[in-house]
Structure formats: structure tokens, C-alpha cells
Motif scaffolding. Sequence first.
Motif, PDB file in Angstrom:
ATOM      1  N   ALA A 119       0.843  -1.201   0.000  1.00 53.10           N
ATOM      2  CA  ALA A 119       0.000   0.000   0.000  1.00 53.10           C
ATOM      3  C   ALA A 119       0.874   1.245   0.000  1.00 53.10           C
ATOM      4  N   GLU A 399      -2.429  -0.947  -2.950  1.00 52.05           N
ATOM      5  CA  GLU A 399      -3.503   0.013  -2.665  1.00 52.05           C
ATOM      6  C   GLU A 399      -2.921   1.424  -2.637  1.00 52.05           C
ATOM      7  N   ARG A 401      -3.515   5.178  -2.343  1.00 47.67           N
ATOM      8  CA  ARG A 401      -4.584   6.024  -1.815  1.00 47.67           C
ATOM      9  C   ARG A 401      -4.123   7.477  -1.888  1.00 47.67           C
ATOM     10  N   THR A 407      -8.827   5.738  -3.679  1.00 48.34           N
ATOM     11  CA  THR A 407      -7.826   4.790  -4.169  1.00 48.34           C
ATOM     12  C   THR A 407      -7.719   4.873  -5.687  1.00 48.34           C
TER      13      THR A 407
END
Length: 542
Positions: A119, A399, A401, A407
Motif C-alpha cells: 500500500a 492500494e 490512496r 484509491t
Amino acid sequence: MSAALTAQAAATDTFDAIVIGAGMSGLYQLIRLRELGLRTRVLEAGTGVGGTWYWNRYPGCRFDSESYSYGYSFDPDLLKEWNWTEHFAPQPETERYLNLVADKYDLRRDIAFGARVTAATWDDADGSWTVEMEDGSRHRARFLVTAIGVLSTPTMPTFPGIEDFRGQSFHTGRWPKQAVDFAGKRVAVIGTGASGVQTIQEVAKTAAQLTVFQRTPNWCAPLHNGKISAEEMAEIRTRYDEIFRRCQETISCFLHTPDPRNTFDVGAEEREAFLETLYAGRGFGIWVGNFKDMLTNRAANDEVSRFVAKKIRERVKDPRIAEMLIPKNHGFGTRRVPLETRYYEVYNQPNVTLVDSKAAPIERITPTGLRTTEAEYAFDIIVYATGFDALRGAFDRIEFRGRDGVTLKEKWQDGATSLVGMMQDGFPNLFTLLGPHTALGNIPRSIEFNVDWVTDLLRHMQRHGLARAEATPGAVARWMDHVMETARGQLALEVDSWMTGVNINVAGRQQRIVARYMGTAPAYRAWATGIAERGYDGVALR
């Protein structure tokens, strides 16, 4: 600090820039970021450098761009130092080349290996990205660059029972480092795309029995590879300026570019002779060096398809097998063209069987092999040459963001967007090398342009005391209008392929879209360069 860092060792570090991936893009971007004096960390999931050429070590894996047009062009000393041994280098040679680059520029001291990113979150108040790792560690940086590749996320088929198979099984895109011995074995290869074609050619040499499961045949053309002697390499070295200049001029950065004539500008005899010349030539000439209307005029495409189908029938002895290998649902060049070395002749061998898995679909993988709707097969080895979740797959696995918690996956739910493939509105200081709608083709030529464009933008920001860069929605909309305009009239848009975003093994990838930039590389570079020349018009800087 050790030469090869672990992700955990850098768990609390903060950097000026983070680069995800240590393939050709990531290595070159690290070199350029160092020139700016930016403290940079490259995060690489593998245990070594190379990206595509680290993970894809399946039998027969090699370039389909001429080697001397593929390597880096930025350093004359590197060009003098390295000798290519074949016109289309095999994977081990390319991996050695990229390791030489890592050694020559001492790149490993800034690379964390075994570091898989899960992420990345933008902090608007702090103006930085927090990158989270699979092991739970975190890193922070003002700038985040993705160098995660176009074809880097393998897709497995959705057959039940895959985990039940008791023999050896491999995906071509995640091949083991140790050699796989096919001698005397019963082997299945599922898939006949580019990696499947290369694998089949090699496995057929030693396997006791090779069974190829083909869902959709592809138009393949001869590679015509050959060794490069020391004398020829010395001569090539004198022409590097000319070679790379040629790559900048052609539509897709290969040494080949379309003939200026239309297919029916010449008579049938001259047309046939021209196609014969292309078929006998090296590399992608018959695809990207054909008549200029071959990929937009259906009658013109039919002519080339007829010619290549005739070649397949000449090379395959069994007429029934030949017809199975000739595509009926798309014209030549409207999908990626695998290049081959005696691929069609493989099907003349008594140890090779071709199964039409569209007529007799695979129902499941069994402990001892697989079962179709018509028969059960026993195998010692199964090779999944089932391709990649192209273009978007590597982005979807992380991910990202951006501002306001949105996202990238949400942003792209109706189709990926970008500004020249390298920036995205709502995601400040995120730069996507070879992102959606970048000009593809001879990939390293695109890589060098993309990396230099990002580096020049960061240099501009340094000089003017700027901390944030973000594509504006208006600039993204204008670029996407241009992307759609360049795609109009392309026969490839009528065909299911990774180039139109279709992948039956990935949820939500069944609808055709304009998944890549379909204009010319010079037109792409002109658009991106124009943004920079206008003071980064379309990029919000502050």
C-alpha cells in the motif's frame, strides 16, 4: 550500510524519493534521482535486479527487439563495455547485462530486496507518501515513482484443482531459478501466447510427450535470430548513434517502421514479393514494417493474414493441425505477434500433440494431470503460459490512496486514465513509469524517455522551490481525448487481447477498452515534451 538491504532494516527511514521496482525502469530512475541529489530507496520484491528479466527465466525466453536497440543508450561507456552475443538476446544474457549495470553504478546500496509493497498512502498535510510493506514495515518519501512494469503480474487460470496436482507446475512469469528437466517427461503447456510459443519450442526438444492446450491460436512470425561475432559487434558499436536515432524516428521505437505505401498501391506480384522479404527478415518487420494501412484497412489486413496462413500451411505437415494453428477470429498483427524459431515445425514431431481447449475446455486439474470435457491426461509437469494481468495488474495489487482517501482502483473503476501515462489527478507526487497510455513498443526506449521526463520535472521543482506536482483534471481529460482519437479506426480495437484490456482470468477484465496509447511514439513524445516546454502546463505545481 550493506550492499543489499532488507526491507526491515529500513523500516523507519524517510527518503526524498521511493521507487517501486528494480527492473530496467527502476535502475535507470535511481541513477537519475541520484544526479538530483535525492536520497532514494528502491523497493524490489525479488532477490535480484532485472524485473522482467529476473522473473521470466522460462525455457526459450528472449528479446523480440534487436539486442542493440534494446539496451540502455544513456552512457557511451556502457555501450563500449557490453557485447551482445545474439541479435535477440536470451534471458540469462539480459539478466547479466542488468546486473552489470547495477554493479557499474553501485546501485544495490540503495535497493531493498525482498521488499514487497502492499500500500501507499498520500498525506496531504505532510506532503509525503507512506509506503507499507508486506512485512509490516513502513517508509516515507515526498516523491513516489512506480517502476512496476507493463507485463509483471502473472495470471493463473481459474481451473479447479490446481493445488491438487502432485507433479511439478510452473507459471512462465514466475519460473524457478533452478533448471527444470523435461527429458523423458510428460509435459503440458497451457497457452500459446508469446511466452507459450517460446516455451513450447524448447520443451519439445527433450520431452517424452508434450501436449499443448491452445484456446486461441496466434499469428506467429519467424524471429530469424543469429549469433553476433566479435567483428559484427565492433561494427554495431560504430553505429549506435544511428541505431538509437532510428528508434526515435520510428512509430514504435523498433528498427522497423511502416512502409509508406498502402497495400493495394502495388500489384499482386510486387505485394507478394514484399511480404516474402518481410517474412524472411529479422524481428518485427512483418508486423510494424508492413504496408502502412495493414492495421487499419480490413482488406489490406486480409491480404497479410492470407499470406501468413499460407506459410503456416506450408510448414505444418498435417492439414488439420495447420488449420487449428491459423487464427480465425482476428487478423494478423491485431494482437501481439509472437516471434518464433521453428515453432510450427514442432507440430510435425511425433512427441507433440495439439489440443483445442476451446472445443474441449479444461474442466479441472487433477492430482495426476488434467481433465477436459473429452479426455483425461496424465502429466509429470504442467506449464501455465497463461500470461499477465497487463497494464493495470501491478497497480491493482498495491492500494494507492491519494487525496481525500480515494484509491487508484476506485479512480480507474471505469477505465484507467492518466496524463501522458505518468501522472494522475488526485495523486500528488506520484509518477508512473510505463503507466496506462504510455507509448509502448521497444520498451527501453519508452523507459528512458519516461524517466528523463520525470527527472526533468523534479529538477524544475528543485530550481523553483516547489514541493508538489499533480496533474490537473483538465489536462488528464485533454490527454484522454487524444488517446481515444488516436485509437479510432484501429482494427486491434475489435479484438480481445491484453492490448485492449481483456483477460478472461481476471474479474472485471472482460470488456474491451482503449488500454494503451495507439498513436506513434514520436507523437507521444511531442505531447509530453510540449507540456514541459510550456512550463508544465497541465501540472499543478506548488
